[in-house]
Design an enzyme around this catalytic site. Structure first.
Site, short mmCIF file in Angstrom:
data_model
loop_
_atom_site.label_atom_id
_atom_site.label_comp_id
_atom_site.label_asym_id
_atom_site.label_seq_id
_atom_site.Cartn_x
_atom_site.Cartn_y
_atom_site.Cartn_z
N GLY B 103 0.61 -1.20 -0.39
CA GLY B 103 -0.43 0.12 -0.17
C GLY B 103 0.53 1.37 0.21
O GLY B 103 2.00 1.63 0.14
N CYS B 104 0.31 2.18 -0.88
CA CYS B 104 1.21 3.59 -0.46
C CYS B 104 1.55 4.31 0.69
O CYS B 104 0.06 3.69 1.91
CB CYS B 104 0.27 4.14 -1.89
SG CYS B 104 1.14 4.46 -3.49
#
Lengths: 416, 105
Positions: B103-104
């Protein structure tokens, strides 16, 4: 033979790196900072403008006046970087050669990449607080809002200051309570992530606060369309969220010249770099600081601050032909405004996620817990920004490496 | 570490069923994983995305996000959602036998 360092961007990272380098290097090295305008915006202040807690005009100062004597400020747009020629082409046509280049041009908003969003923002069918103009317009829209559905939406990551939309939701809750109309307002926070925040312990804390304030959270919502006239957000998988007032954080990309510079950036215009030395993957004489970098770290002012120290030291080593000894640990430090004159503080790095405890040591500000002290810290930070951080001074108690003392690291063993 | 059996071979996966060792993946496994995830029969368009996921993982060490897929895979985000309805980045990563995309931050 004189050497020249060119810094692209006179924002947080570019300014403080240039100032640090000017102090570290003698007159045999020229330092040039390029930016297309002379307006340095204190971006953390944008969050407060919509609620009337800050005036847009008070957040802006001259970029050039934040630079030390002996640094040239070149006001021009950037056409492209020519890596093979070691030069930057500016929009006034003059190539600017460099011995070392520092990309510090931040992130830009790309509303045009989401169907309907540019039109909605222009027609005030949707708002954003990520620009001075947008946050001022939102202030008027909130003042005229007497009830209905306020929807806060992040289109996709990465964004600048990933906690800002959550803070906005907290502050909106408080704002409507103060106006005595909270019961008439539904607040919805719609995120593409599978929780309020990516880090687990912090996510639990923030989710609890959102729930306690009666803010609805919609997760894994990937916005495909912002329908301004129809007042609804539509996700790619066909879900709809109706709104009366939408506050949307648009997609982010790098500065547009990165796309025009062959071999420099990623598909989003960010510049891939070694996450420890901050040397770009593109060329050894190109370094990156702040939001412009494509490394696994939040796009936050504190990150640019800590990276600035590393980049300045490594650029000096590079010019001297020495190995790059300074290494960035991913240190990130954010105040999270939670309303009612309180805030949380989180402090973490590549390895260690935000945990409770105190910062910077056992005696200090409480971590991951609401407190008035943290709110005062956030407000006081604005002066520290202009007078300590941008000049590139070492600020006592705020070191580049993440401190371990004071942190309850034992909670991580149970976090899974 | 949990294991699963695809195409008659035991492979290591995480709690959510993502491969932890992409080298254990073989093309015939893809249709079995897709069936488990309710994706249905894999078309050439699915395969374009699956092969792109493998390629990106080998290049960069992490699967791409939906936005990156839309920009670089040659398949639009709208079509990606038609192909992998419940979330293209995660589903295509699972079917392609690579770890869950980071995930960013």
């Amino acid at each position: 033979m004189k050497k020249r360092i060119v810094v692209l961007g006179g924002g947080t990272g570019g300014t403080l790196v240039a100032n640090r380098l000017r102090r570290a290097l003698d007159a045999s090295v020229d330092i040039v900072v390029v930016d297309r305008d002379d307006r340095h915006v204190y971006q953390p202040g944008l969050l407060f403008v919509p609620f009337g807690a800050a005036a847009a005009a008070d957040l802006v100062r001259s970029r050039s006046r934040q630079l030390r004597a002996g640094i040239e400020f070149r006001r021009a747009g950037i056409e492209r970087v020519e890596l093979d020629e070691d030069r930057v082409v500016l929009d006034d046509g003059d190539p600017l050669g460099y011995d070392a280049l520092i990309v510090a041009s931040g992130a830009s908003l790309r509303p045009d990449e989401t169907e309907g969003l540019s039109e909605a923002l222009a027609g005030r069918g949707a708002h954003s607080f990520y620009t001075l103009e947008g946050s001022a317009a939102l202030s008027a829209a909130l003042a005229g809002f007497d009830g209905g559905r306020l929807v806060v939406n992040v289109v996709d990551m990465p964004i600048k200051c990933p906690v800002a939309p959550i803070e906005f939701s907290f502050l909106a809750d408080w704002y409507f309570r103060q106006r005595g109309i909270r019961k008439q307002v539904t607040i919805v926070f719609a995120t593409p992530l599978d929780g309020a925040f990516t880090k687990q312990v912090c996510n639990r804390e923030l989710s609890g606060l959102l729930e306690g304030k009666g803010i609805e959270v919609v997760t894994e919502f990937n916005t495909g369309e912002v329908d301004g006239p129809g007042r609804r957000l539509v996700s790619y998988d066909g879900r709809e969220i109706p709104f009366d007032l939408a506050v949307v954080v648009p997609l982010h990309g790098g500065a547009s010249y990165v796309d025009r510079s062959e071999g420099l950036g990623s598909e989003f215009g960010f510049v891939p770099a070694d996450e420890a030395t901050l040397q770009s993957r593109a060329r050894p004489n190109v370094f990156v600081v702040g939001d412009a970098a494509d490394i696994p770290v939040s796009k936050a002012g504190s990150v640019a601050h800590f990276e600035g120290d590393i980049v300045a030291r490594n650029v000096c080593s590079f010019l001297a032909g020495q190995p790059l000894a300074a290494r960035f640990d991913g240190h990130t430090n954010c105040f999270i405004e939670s309303g009612h004159g309180k805030a949380l503080l989180i402090d973490y790095n590549y390895e260690i996620e935000p945990v409770p405890g105190r910062y910077p040591s056992r005696v200090g500000l409480p971590l991951l817990r609401e407190s008035r002290l943290n709110h005062m810290g956030k407000l006081a930070f604005q002066q520290l920004y202009w007078h300590g951080l941008l000049p590139g001074l070492d600020i006592p108690g705020i070191g580049t490496d993440m401190p371990h003392a004071g942190k309850h690291l034992e909670v991580l063993s149970g976090a899974g | 570490m949990p294991t699963k059996s695809y195409d008659g071979v035991d492979v290591s996966v995480d709690e959510q069923g993502f491969f932890t060792d992409p080298s254990q993946w073989r093309e015939p496994m893809a249709s079995e994983i897709a069936a488990e995830e309710g994706v249905g029969e894999l078309t050439d368009r699915h395969w374009q995305v699956i092969k792109f996921m493998r390629h990106e993982y080998e290049e960069k060490g992490s699967g791409p996000s939906v936005r990156a897929l839309g920009k670089t895979s040659g398949v639009s985000i709208k079509e990606l959602y038609q192909l992998f309805p419940k979330g293209p980045a995660k589903l295509a990563a699972k079917i392609a036998g690579i770890p869950k995309p980071r995930g960013c931050i």
